[in-house]
Design an enzyme around this catalytic site. Structure first.
Site, PDB file in Angstrom:
ATOM      1  N   GLY A 149      -1.993 -51.969 -68.985  1.00 48.34           N
ATOM      2  CA  GLY A 149      -1.999 -52.384 -70.380  1.00 48.34           C
ATOM      3  C   GLY A 149      -3.190 -53.296 -70.606  1.00 48.34           C
ATOM      4  CB  CYS A 150      -5.858 -53.355 -73.192  1.00 50.56           C
ATOM      5  SG  CYS A 150      -4.863 -53.365 -74.693  1.00 50.56           S
ATOM      6  CG  ASN A 151      -3.027 -57.075 -75.244  1.00 50.89           C
ATOM      7  OD1 ASN A 151      -4.106 -57.403 -75.713  1.00 50.89           O
ATOM      8  ND2 ASN A 151      -2.183 -56.292 -75.900  1.00 50.89           N
TER       9      ASN A 151
END
EC number: 1.2.1.38
Lengths: 347, 347, 347, 347
Positions: A149-151
């Site tokens: 996940g990017c965050n």
């Protein structure tokens, strides 16, 4: 040897970014692109920036279409990958850009996502601290990879060095992220309309509900934390791409500034794509636009007794597609940086 | 009765916003506008949006020019107000939009600003909790008012209810703010160029150095905290105006959700310009653009053991000029909301 | 063989973009970077996105420093190149990104720029129609190249096919361009501040005064027009990069739709970096961000008796640095697309 | 006397702007707000910036609900107003913000809109030149008013003075507009997503297809043109609101600069809401944000033999809702500027 590659979800933002990077990868031939609602249409109609791929046509996303490639990338909504991965058991390498194979804990999956739980795959953040070294080692030769996940990966990379070195307390972390809307995908939702985003900053998923929280907890436990508690707040801001994460953690008693700085410096010394900036230099998302780079800066606030790590990442590159391709390179024994750039497109 | 008003710093952003609001104030006549480098030029050359004030000419900023008005607003760089305020001792009401009269502690001034210390004036945040009530009471009849720092008042209003009610711990606060560049003024600095701000999120003053920190500490001590420690990080984002502050605080042991919610609800019940949103509704800066409204939302994160208060403010209105004029209205016994609107300009 | 390259003006936007592209060029070694005010500082302090060039230090911009390279790029303010180009007479290849060597007509130079006139160099727009073919032929083996003005080349490429084919009337052209502020450089001017650009569209140089007008006239005369009259208006819009040019021209009497369409199609058939979109498909600047691509769309408005050509270009790439490096590749006999990409970074 | 007012389409952008302005109108009580899909929900859920109207609940949009008010505003998609206006024949004053009652020519309606043709109403652009004076006269006492198209009124106001004075040629007009996405409404379309608009300029409806073209032609014929031909191109740019229109027209033979300038100056002398800027001063959309002001600048380009009129308008105010309320004020004999401001919210 040229690898034949299929990309599903090719009409979306993550799929498009996978294709943008793969189009420049000398060891890859993009033979198949798939989508659901848009099957039968030319790729260029949905990804007009991918001029070099104008010859491709979107096929339907089915196990049959995806089978028979050297590498299959899944860029599907959460909960959809699982139904394909079972059917792709003969594929040499499958990389999921969705969440379905990230979490190791069925209870966390049930609470934050729901639906069928799928087995965890090798987590696609090579630079992440894990017991005895870095996550990179787990990606060598891997055949199933879960892109992060990017965050989550941005925050995990920000705080893992301090956790691994035992210099910060992981039970009272606070992260607030300024994020661009492309992370939310091409969904037709009122709150993602340009008129709702331009000129305004909008928080969402406030108060412990964001799905990336268990992923961060898992990553930091993997880096050595016994318990991870984190207040996590994303704020949508008017830039198409980018994550600027501000993460803070209490400094453990007796830890010196030199020990703090050394924790982060030693963690990322020699890394190409995760760079600790010199003291006082701060990261900006523009500086990593289109690049696979995570830029981090460590500040030590003795008045607040907290370290503050600011981190800039392109959510679609180092946050998703770049991480996936970097992981593919590692898995297949290719140079880790092939087709990936450290230089952002700025201004 | 019409009040004669002078505004110094009239070619800047804070000065312009004072004028925009005052131009619609029925009890006010703007008789004098001053600037330094631009003296002698028409106001409209520097504030082309203030069509109704096209008849005004910028005069030099001198004590003589500013004297003799019912109300004088100073919108000057920090450190400059003091030299004027001594000379304006005969003016009935002086309101400083700069920092020179905000801090009560000379040591804090010396550390964060430096230069001559000036006596603190009545702090222009009427809704702020203070011992025995609200700051509003201190503004009634005031003749010298210090308008707040925009970030400081946003964070103070976010957290003061919990401090005043004793339900949060003020010794480990964390605030991260997405802010627009107009807060930095019209300064010619490379990092404020459009090319450096568009499409990117840029943190600054990270690690305990921002000048609004002592102002927040002072405000929260005024609300009842013994000690205030805060990690404070502003992030510049691509919107001209607006502050979206995410502030978190540890929940004190044994405090219930109802007690938490009640602290914020009771603090702002009946307030026009500070509104607590219903549970689950989140503030957006667009919703307060041009308005004197602060929108707050309280989330309770029991996993992280923190409250998360998100707050949206227009830095130039409720953060500066609106607060100044609201305070003027109170000081002079006018209706508090005169010339001020609660409705933002959105989308 | 590796070419040694020097880039002057390396701390600016055009210089930075030259470096970003050259850093990925396999035949090039960037040995020298120069600047004026910033000499002695590390390049990375001014171009924090160019991580791979962090080892370089800015030297002073002098003829001595620039001499002795295989290729010298000048990215200096207009009027400054000339003083260096005389001194660089022994350099094998000099490419000027400024205006000093673009115009062939001293009178046009005097009227729109002023100061010393310098001899015209080979014009760096390979795809531009010229008598008997394309400008590319004039770049083969060239030793002195003038990179184009970004707005000028965008408009010239938009209209030259119609001029060359004799299907439009060049005496009543109208172009209006939405442009990002990076085209104006890193200059410290109030009108380039983020607060002045965010959320607003601002025209400038209206009414026939923009310096790119004579460059367009020259290019279109080169394409076959006897006389060129053009109303040219740029409008600054809130995006860091990009030009979206809308150019219209009267349709000559008796010309059919097929003839019109054929003029543009045949002009750019086979071109990699200038692409005519299918009828009804419109260009967007996002689709060429970071790419050397010009995307054009032709619409025929019989009610208005005008063709409308919309064109999207990244002002710093195909508009400046990409054009310069494409021209270098041609001059040196390298593959024309080396280090240049057709795929934009979107969204 | 307080007027009871109903606003339909109250959950959209045009409806929201009508409500924002009406909320500050001292002669108006907003008694009814209606919507379709959102009926039954609180208005504040859809217009979170309208804090002063938080007490209102959206009702269904039916003739019965809308009947019985002193003024009814319709802010419905084109083609829907007509079915309501028949039923509202007993209403004292009906103002349609849609297109249904703008065009006088059924053939133009059929070509650009289609569906049932409805009778034309008084056109809500008071400052527009018409035979023998201005459109304002036709609005006095009007009971049915068609608010203008935002792009159409901006272009018409830009060019009508030259047409009325006979100094320009209306048969070869060219207008290109930089416009914000709020003009397209809250529709869920991929091309209106923030990720598709941020950082990019996107033209649409190119080549003579935009629906505002016949409205401009009608307005300029009303101002005295025999024939109107216009090339009209809108370009979406990343700002929520605003229109920056660049309109050019050939100068008629023998016309002097003084005659040109006088045409525009005399047209708008004494007007509050349409202002011609001094020579060389250019309009910006920021300067009219939230204001009912149209700012115009006239440039004379003798090389191109064209006038260039740049105009800035807030599409939701002077372009739609402000025009509607200004027209209401005129129709009812109220001060024309009631509830309307000339000052924009900038920066």
């Amino acid at each position: 040897m040229t690898l034949s590659v299929a990309v599903s979800g090719a009409s979306g933002y993550a799929g498009g970014e996978l294709l943008r990077i793969l189009a420049a990868h000398p060891d890859v031939e993009i033979t198949t692109v798939t989508a659901h609602a848009n099957a039968g249409q030319p790729l260029i109609a949905h990804q007009p920036h991918l001029r070099s791929l104008a010859h491709l046509t979107l096929e339907d996303t089915t196990p049959e279409v995806l089978a028979g490639h050297d590498v299959v990338f899944l860029a599907l909504p959460h909960g959809q990958s699982g139904q394909y991965t079972d059917a792709l058991k003969d594929s040499a390498l499958v990389i999921d850009a969705g969440a379905d194979h990230r979490l190791t804990d069925p209870a966390a999956w049930a609470r934050f996502y729901g639906g069928d739980f799928h087995e965890p795959w090798a987590y696609g953040v090579p630079e992440l601290a894990v017991a005895g070294g870095k996550q990179r080692a787990n990606l060598v030769g891997a055949t199933r990879i879960a892109a992060p996940g990017c965050n989550a990966s941005t925050v995990s990379l920000s705080l893992a060095p301090g956790v691994a070195a035992g210099v910060i307390d992981a039970t009272d972390l606070v992260s607030v992220l300024a994020v661009g809307p492309s992370g939310a995908g091409k969904s037709l939702k009122t709150n993602l309309l340009a008129s709702e985003i331009l000129g305004t900053a909008n928080p969402y998923a406030v108060g412990g509900t964001h799905r990336h929280i268990p992923e961060i907890q898992q990553a930091l436990r993997g880096a050595g934390a016994d318990e991870v508690r984190i207040s996590f707040t994303p704020v949508l801001v008017p830039m198409a791409r980018g994550i600027l994460a501000t993460s803070t953690a209490p400094i453990r008693a007796g830890v010196t500034d030199a020990q703090l700085r050394d924790a982060w410096e030693s963690a990322y010394a020699g890394e190409t794509f995760v760079q600790l900036l010199p003291e006082g230099v701060l990261p900006r998302t523009a500086d990593v636009l289109g690049a696979n780079t995570a830029l981090l800066s460590l500040a030590i606030d003795r008045d607040a007794n907290r370290v503050v790590v600011t981190a800039a990442v392109d959510n679609l590159v180092k946050g998703t597609a770049g991480a996936a391709i970097q992981s593919m390179n590692i898995a297949l024994g290719l140079p880790e940086d092939r087709a990936l750039t450290v230089n952002g497109v700025a201004p």
